[in-house]
Design a protein around this motif. Structure first.
Motif, PDB file in Angstrom:
ATOM      1  N   TRP A  20       0.694  -1.090   0.049  1.00 33.77           N
ATOM      2  CA  TRP A  20      -0.122  -0.131   0.031  1.00 33.77           C
ATOM      3  C   TRP A  20       0.940   1.368  -0.023  1.00 33.77           C
ATOM      4  O   TRP A  20       1.785   1.351   0.593  1.00 33.77           O
ATOM      5  CB  TRP A  20      -0.999  -0.141   1.332  1.00 33.77           C
ATOM      6  CG  TRP A  20      -1.736  -1.041   1.406  1.00 33.77           C
ATOM      7  CD1 TRP A  20      -1.754  -2.275   1.863  1.00 33.77           C
ATOM      8  CD2 TRP A  20      -3.347  -0.912   1.324  1.00 33.77           C
ATOM      9  NE1 TRP A  20      -3.042  -2.992   1.854  1.00 33.77           N
ATOM     10  CE2 TRP A  20      -3.845  -2.157   1.273  1.00 33.77           C
ATOM     11  CE3 TRP A  20      -3.935  -0.007   0.282  1.00 33.77           C
ATOM     12  CZ2 TRP A  20      -5.057  -2.494   1.084  1.00 33.77           C
ATOM     13  CZ3 TRP A  20      -5.449  -0.280   0.323  1.00 33.77           C
ATOM     14  CH2 TRP A  20      -6.055  -1.621   0.680  1.00 33.77           C
ATOM     15  N   CYS A  22       0.297   5.477   0.205  1.00 33.66           N
ATOM     16  CA  CYS A  22      -0.742   6.457   0.599  1.00 33.66           C
ATOM     17  C   CYS A  22       0.203   7.694   0.914  1.00 33.66           C
ATOM     18  O   CYS A  22       1.226   7.752   1.182  1.00 33.66           O
ATOM     19  CB  CYS A  22      -1.721   6.047   1.660  1.00 33.66           C
ATOM     20  SG  CYS A  22      -0.955   6.023   3.370  1.00 33.66           S
ATOM     21  N   TRP A  56      -7.556   5.782   3.975  1.00 28.03           N
ATOM     22  CA  TRP A  56      -6.591   6.626   3.828  1.00 28.03           C
ATOM     23  C   TRP A  56      -6.382   6.715   2.099  1.00 28.03           C
ATOM     24  O   TRP A  56      -6.162   7.748   1.425  1.00 28.03           O
ATOM     25  CB  TRP A  56      -5.265   6.443   4.357  1.00 28.03           C
ATOM     26  CG  TRP A  56      -5.018   6.279   5.831  1.00 28.03           C
ATOM     27  CD1 TRP A  56      -6.159   6.859   6.540  1.00 28.03           C
ATOM     28  CD2 TRP A  56      -4.560   5.646   6.547  1.00 28.03           C
ATOM     29  NE1 TRP A  56      -5.590   6.743   7.884  1.00 28.03           N
ATOM     30  CE2 TRP A  56      -4.509   5.993   7.752  1.00 28.03           C
ATOM     31  CE3 TRP A  56      -3.294   4.772   6.225  1.00 28.03           C
ATOM     32  CZ2 TRP A  56      -3.904   5.460   9.139  1.00 28.03           C
ATOM     33  CZ3 TRP A  56      -2.562   4.276   7.253  1.00 28.03           C
ATOM     34  CH2 TRP A  56      -3.051   4.578   8.735  1.00 28.03           C
ATOM     35  N   VAL A  57      -6.808   5.488   1.578  1.00 34.77           N
ATOM     36  CA  VAL A  57      -6.541   5.620  -0.005  1.00 34.77           C
ATOM     37  C   VAL A  57      -7.759   5.672  -0.794  1.00 34.77           C
ATOM     38  O   VAL A  57      -7.750   5.501  -2.030  1.00 34.77           O
ATOM     39  CB  VAL A  57      -5.801   4.406  -0.441  1.00 34.77           C
ATOM     40  CG1 VAL A  57      -4.453   4.395   0.257  1.00 34.77           C
ATOM     41  CG2 VAL A  57      -6.541   3.084  -0.146  1.00 34.77           C
ATOM     42  N   GLU A  60      -7.932   8.457  -3.686  1.00 38.84           N
ATOM     43  CA  GLU A  60      -7.225   8.064  -4.829  1.00 38.84           C
ATOM     44  C   GLU A  60      -6.480   9.292  -5.191  1.00 38.84           C
ATOM     45  O   GLU A  60      -6.097   9.598  -6.677  1.00 38.84           O
ATOM     46  CB  GLU A  60      -7.972   7.397  -6.014  1.00 38.84           C
ATOM     47  CG  GLU A  60      -8.743   5.927  -5.571  1.00 38.84           C
ATOM     48  CD  GLU A  60      -9.197   5.513  -6.568  1.00 38.84           C
ATOM     49  OE1 GLU A  60      -9.050   5.794  -7.842  1.00 38.84           O
ATOM     50  OE2 GLU A  60     -10.016   4.328  -6.454  1.00 38.84           O
ATOM     51  N   THR A  63       0.166  10.597  -5.507  1.00 43.91           N
ATOM     52  CA  THR A  63       1.416  10.462  -4.649  1.00 43.91           C
ATOM     53  C   THR A  63       2.538  11.143  -5.396  1.00 43.91           C
ATOM     54  O   THR A  63       3.487  11.628  -4.798  1.00 43.91           O
ATOM     55  CB  THR A  63       1.783   9.203  -4.248  1.00 43.91           C
ATOM     56  OG1 THR A  63       1.812   8.162  -5.110  1.00 43.91           O
ATOM     57  CG2 THR A  63       0.575   8.590  -3.289  1.00 43.91           C
TER      58      THR A  63
END
Length: 133
Positions: A20, A22, A56-57, A60, A63
């Motif tokens: 993951w 984020c 948290w993701v 979308e 990043t």
């Protein structure tokens, strides 16, 4: 192997992916920090923890150019043994992250050469011939 709408996956969405990524949030959202990707109290919830990687993701957001947090799952799931009660022992593992193609060329190739007058052959040359080791 669990279905997305199963109680297990609702409670622990972090198991959907092994890796993951984020965005890091300075100071945390609502005063909380992104420390517990599974939620702070996983065994005590029946819903997706509000402060967990699954939420948290959700938005979308990109990043690219942002400070990021990377969470990953290593190894297999825990298979309980009698020796694990009342305290589960610790399993140690080592992780190494190595960049690939991070630079277009090796930056150390551009380091200027040094002239070290103290660096001389250990064996002086014999009859005008250089020493070969």
């Amino acid at each position: 192997m669990a279905k997305d709408d199963s109680w297990f996956m609702i409670r622990a969405p972090f198991v959907k992916n092994a890796l993951w990524v984020c965005r890091d949030v300075e100071g945390g959202e609502n005063g909380s920090e992104r420390v517990y990707p599974a939620g702070k109290y996983v065994p005590q919830t029946r819903q997706t923890p509000t402060d967990s990687i699954g939420n948290w993701v959700k938005d979308e957001k990109h990043t690219d150019g942002e400070d990021i947090l990377v969470y990953f799952t290593v190894g297999t799931t825990h298979i309980p043994r009698p020796e694990d009660w009342p305290v589960m022992p610790m399993d140690a593992f080592r992780v190494s992250l190595k960049p690939v193609s991070f630079f277009k060329v090796n930056p150390s190739l551009d380091v200027p050469e040094t002239q070290d007058h103290l660096s001389v052959p250990a064996q002086p040359a014999q009859n005008g011939q250089a020493c070969h080791f």
